[in-house]
Structure formats: structure tokens, C-alpha cells
Design a protein around this motif. Structure first.
Motif, short mmCIF file in Angstrom:
data_model
loop_
_atom_site.label_atom_id
_atom_site.label_comp_id
_atom_site.label_asym_id
_atom_site.label_seq_id
_atom_site.Cartn_x
_atom_site.Cartn_y
_atom_site.Cartn_z
N ILE A 41 1.01 -1.40 -0.05
CA ILE A 41 0.03 0.11 0.07
C ILE A 41 0.81 1.17 -0.08
CG2 ILE A 41 -1.80 1.24 1.20
CD1 ILE A 41 -1.15 -2.21 2.48
N LEU A 42 0.93 2.03 -1.20
CA LEU A 42 1.93 3.07 -1.22
C LEU A 42 1.10 4.26 -1.10
CD1 LEU A 42 3.71 1.52 -4.42
CD2 LEU A 42 4.19 1.45 -2.03
N TYR A 43 1.73 5.38 -0.43
CA TYR A 43 1.29 6.52 -0.20
C TYR A 43 2.25 7.71 -0.69
CZ TYR A 43 -2.39 4.77 2.77
OH TYR A 43 -3.36 3.80 3.23
N THR A 44 1.68 8.77 -1.76
CA THR A 44 2.53 9.83 -2.22
C THR A 44 2.68 10.86 -1.18
OG1 THR A 44 0.42 11.01 -3.25
CG2 THR A 44 1.51 9.37 -4.53
N HIS A 45 1.72 11.11 -0.38
CA HIS A 45 1.80 12.17 0.67
C HIS A 45 0.59 11.97 1.71
CE1 HIS A 45 -0.92 13.96 -2.21
NE2 HIS A 45 -1.14 14.70 -1.40
N MET A 46 0.62 12.76 2.72
CA MET A 46 -0.39 12.82 3.63
C MET A 46 -1.79 13.49 3.81
SD MET A 46 2.04 13.68 7.09
CE MET A 46 0.56 14.17 8.24
N ASP A 47 -1.96 14.20 2.59
CA ASP A 47 -3.21 14.58 2.60
C ASP A 47 -4.43 13.80 2.82
OD1 ASP A 47 -2.17 17.30 2.38
OD2 ASP A 47 -2.49 17.35 0.20
N PRO B 3 7.14 8.25 1.80
CA PRO B 3 8.04 9.18 2.65
C PRO B 3 7.96 9.13 4.10
CG PRO B 3 6.85 10.36 0.66
CD PRO B 3 6.26 9.12 0.95
N ALA B 4 9.04 9.42 4.96
CA ALA B 4 9.26 9.17 6.38
C ALA B 4 8.04 9.93 7.03
CB ALA B 4 10.50 9.73 6.49
N ILE B 5 7.62 11.01 6.50
CA ILE B 5 6.49 11.57 7.20
C ILE B 5 5.24 11.06 7.23
CG2 ILE B 5 5.96 12.98 5.33
CD1 ILE B 5 5.16 15.19 6.92
N GLN C 102 5.34 -3.60 9.57
CA GLN C 102 4.81 -3.56 8.30
C GLN C 102 4.77 -2.20 7.50
OE1 GLN C 102 0.79 -5.29 8.96
NE2 GLN C 102 0.10 -4.83 7.07
N ALA C 103 5.61 -1.40 8.09
CA ALA C 103 5.80 0.11 7.07
C ALA C 103 7.32 0.40 6.98
CB ALA C 103 5.12 1.00 8.11
N ARG C 104 7.47 1.00 5.79
CA ARG C 104 8.88 1.27 5.44
C ARG C 104 8.94 2.75 4.95
NH1 ARG C 104 12.94 -2.01 1.58
NH2 ARG C 104 14.47 -0.50 1.51
N ALA C 105 9.87 3.50 5.15
CA ALA C 105 10.19 4.82 4.70
C ALA C 105 11.01 4.75 3.68
CB ALA C 105 10.61 5.79 5.75
N ASP D 29 8.97 15.11 1.60
CA ASP D 29 7.58 14.76 2.25
C ASP D 29 6.66 14.42 1.13
OD1 ASP D 29 8.83 15.58 4.74
OD2 ASP D 29 7.77 17.67 4.59
N CYS D 30 6.87 14.55 -0.17
CA CYS D 30 5.66 13.99 -1.13
C CYS D 30 6.42 13.46 -2.34
CB CYS D 30 4.94 15.42 -1.68
SG CYS D 30 4.00 16.38 -0.53
N CYS D 31 5.90 12.49 -2.88
CA CYS D 31 6.56 11.74 -4.06
C CYS D 31 5.60 11.16 -5.16
CB CYS D 31 7.43 10.68 -3.45
SG CYS D 31 6.04 9.24 -2.89
N GLY D 32 6.12 10.83 -6.04
CA GLY D 32 5.41 10.21 -7.28
C GLY D 32 5.99 8.78 -7.12
#
Length: 287
Positions: A87-93, A115-117, A131-134, A167-170
Motif C-alpha cells: 500500500i503506497l502513499y504519495t503524501h499525507m493529505d 516518505p518518512a512523514i 509492516q511499514a517502511r520509509a 515529504d511528497c513523491c510519485g
């Protein structure tokens, strides 16, 4: 000043349900738009979700978990997802990382990454640290046969604490059947225009100054002239006054080279199949 938006929002095409069969092993790579900015990818049985927001507010069949009325139904609920590998997240909005969805997907066993944040927020929401990796921008990692590279994003919208450069990525996702690029929410960067070997571009068509915006979305799509394009980040949440929720993929189509062959306005839950680098859009046959 915020950009003005139309009082009438464009809705996504009506939803097609995602079923348990879509999570089974296969001989190809398939992509489903989950609505908003979310996607499901099944690459020969390896399963990824990107930025899923697929839970409802308790007791409601109209209001999603982040408090917005849906313009179209969700194609699947997080509680019904049988398994995932990542489960991949580009940012936390919250229209990308939503708390109920994140918690409901723990049972799938998938690795949470971003990203780490983002990972710190996931752990705060109850995702086990094991279960999570930055990951950092430019870092590569593998999930089964898939190689994933974090690409840079600039989404420093003026919140109280604007996002920094890490903090954000693609995600550039290399599968056995071709390469998929999810840019994340971002303004257009010079390095985006240097990308190559993209077979499928997941294109943000929202009309917001902290996203591509129409002009730059068209520019990137035409730079990647051989890529199929799947539109997203529109037509999901009611909010005519909110630029990130607004956009019209039909307005971009006339400006995109060979749009009739490669520009796909999918319904949430509609399947796009990339097989041996041949681009094929599978649409259900009416009974």
C-alpha cells in the motif's frame, strides 16, 4: 488568491464494482482507478494500491470517511479487500491517506510505503512498524517482480507547515508488462519533462495551482507521446469551490496528441490491461 471553480462539477463515469476475482493471479498487468487519486494494480498476481481512500463514514452510504459527499460510489470498500502486497502513499493529505482505509488494510498483510512523514503518520494510526517502511526520493525497492522508484514531487501548498522536498513523491512502477508512472500531487518540475520509458501515465487533471493544472498536464502528456494516459483526481467528491476536487478530463483531450488512441477516461473500477507492452482497454460487454 484561490482559483475560481465552476458551480457545476464534472462527475466521473459511473462506477463499476471491483470484485474478488480482480485480486487473483493473472498473466498480465491490470490497473483500476479507485476514484479520487487512488489506484489498484495487479501485476501477474502481485497487488499494489496507491493512495486508497475507500471507506465510508460510519452509518452513511453517501459521505466518505474524510467527510465529503461522493459524486460516484466507491468501487470497493477497504474492509472487502482480500489481500495486498503493498500500500503506497504519495503524501499525507487526507484525500490520499485516510485513517479508516489505512487501518482496514492492515489485515491484507501488505507493506505500507512512502516518505518518512507518511510512515510516521501510518504508525500513529496503528499500522505496525514491522509492516511499514520509509523511502527517500530516488530510492528503489522491489515488491515481487515489480520495481518501484520514488520520483520527486513539489506539493508545498500553503498549509501551516508546508510539505518539504522529501515529504511528497510519485512512484515509477516497473512491471513485467510495462512501466506505470503515478506522479503524485505536484507542480510540474523540469525533471518530470525528462522522464522516459513511461507506458502508462496516471495523469492528475485537477485544476489547482499546487497540482499540474491543465496547461502543464497537457504539456507532460504530449512530452510522453507514446504513453497511455489514465485520468484521475477529479469527479469524486462534492466541492465545487475546491480546485483540487475539480477538473474536466474532456477539456484536455483535444489538446493531447493522438488522444483517441491513448487517452482513457475510466470509470472507478473499470479495468485497463497492459499486456506485453500492448495497450488494451477492456470494457465490459453489455448483456
Amino acid at each position: 488568491m484561490p482559483k475560481e471553480t465552476s458551480a457545476i462539477q464534472v462527475r466521473a463515469p459511473y462506477t463499476k464494482p471491483i470484485t474478488a476475482k480482480d485480486f487473483e493471479s493473472s498473466d498480465d498487468t491490470s490497473i483500476w482507478w479507485l476514484s479520487s487519486a487512488g489506484f489498484l494494480i495487479n501485476s501477474r498476481g502481485t497487488l499494489l494500491m496507491i493512495d486508497p481512500v475507500i471507506a465510508m463514514q460510519a452509518g452513511s452510504d453517501e459521505i466518505c470517511e474524510i467527510g465529503h459527499r461522493l459524486l460516484v460510489p466507491l468501487p470497493i470498500l477497504a474492509a472487502d479487500v482480500p489481500r495486498l502486497d503493498a500500500i503506497l502513499y504519495t503524501h499525507m493529505d487526507d484525500d490520499h491517506l485516510a485513517p479508516v482505509t489505512a487501518a482496514d488494510l492492515i489485515k491484507t498483510g501488505g507493506l505500507y510505503g512512502g516518505p518518512a512523514i507518511v510512515v510516521r503518520e501510518l504508525e500513529r494510526l496503528g499500522v505496525p512498524s514491522r509492516q511499514a517502511r520509509a523511502f527517500r526520493i530516488g530510492e528503489r525497492f522491489r515488491v515481487g517482480p515489480i520495481e518501484i522508484t520514488l520520483t520527486r514531487a513539489d506539493h508545498a501548498w500553503p498549509s501551516q507547515h508546508p510539505y518539504g522536498p522529501e515529504d511528497c513523491c510519485g512512484f515509477f512502477i516497473s512491471t513485467p508488462d510495462g512501466n506505470i508512472w503515478c506522479t503524485g500531487d505536484t507542480r510540474l518540475l523540469d525533471e518530470h519533462m525528462q522522464m522516459s520509458e513511461v507506458d502508462v501515465l496516471l495523469l492528475d487533471v485537477s485544476d489547482d495551482p499546487y497540482h499540474f493544472g491543465v496547461e502543464n498536464a497537457v504539456k507532460l502528456a504530449n512530452r510522453l507521446e507514446h504513453a497511455d494516459i489514465i485520468t484521475h483526481h477529479y469527479g469524486t467528491y462534492h466541492g465545487p469551490e475546491l480546485p483540487p476536487f475539480n477538473g474536466d478530463p474532456n477539456k484536455l483531450a483535444p489538446q493531447i496528441a493522438r488522444s483517441e488512441n491513448r487517452y482513457h477516461i475510466l470509470a472507478p473500477g473499470e479495468r485497463f490491461v497492459l499486456t506485453n507492452k500492448e495497450r488494451l482497454l477492456l470494457r465490459p460487454v453489455s448483456e
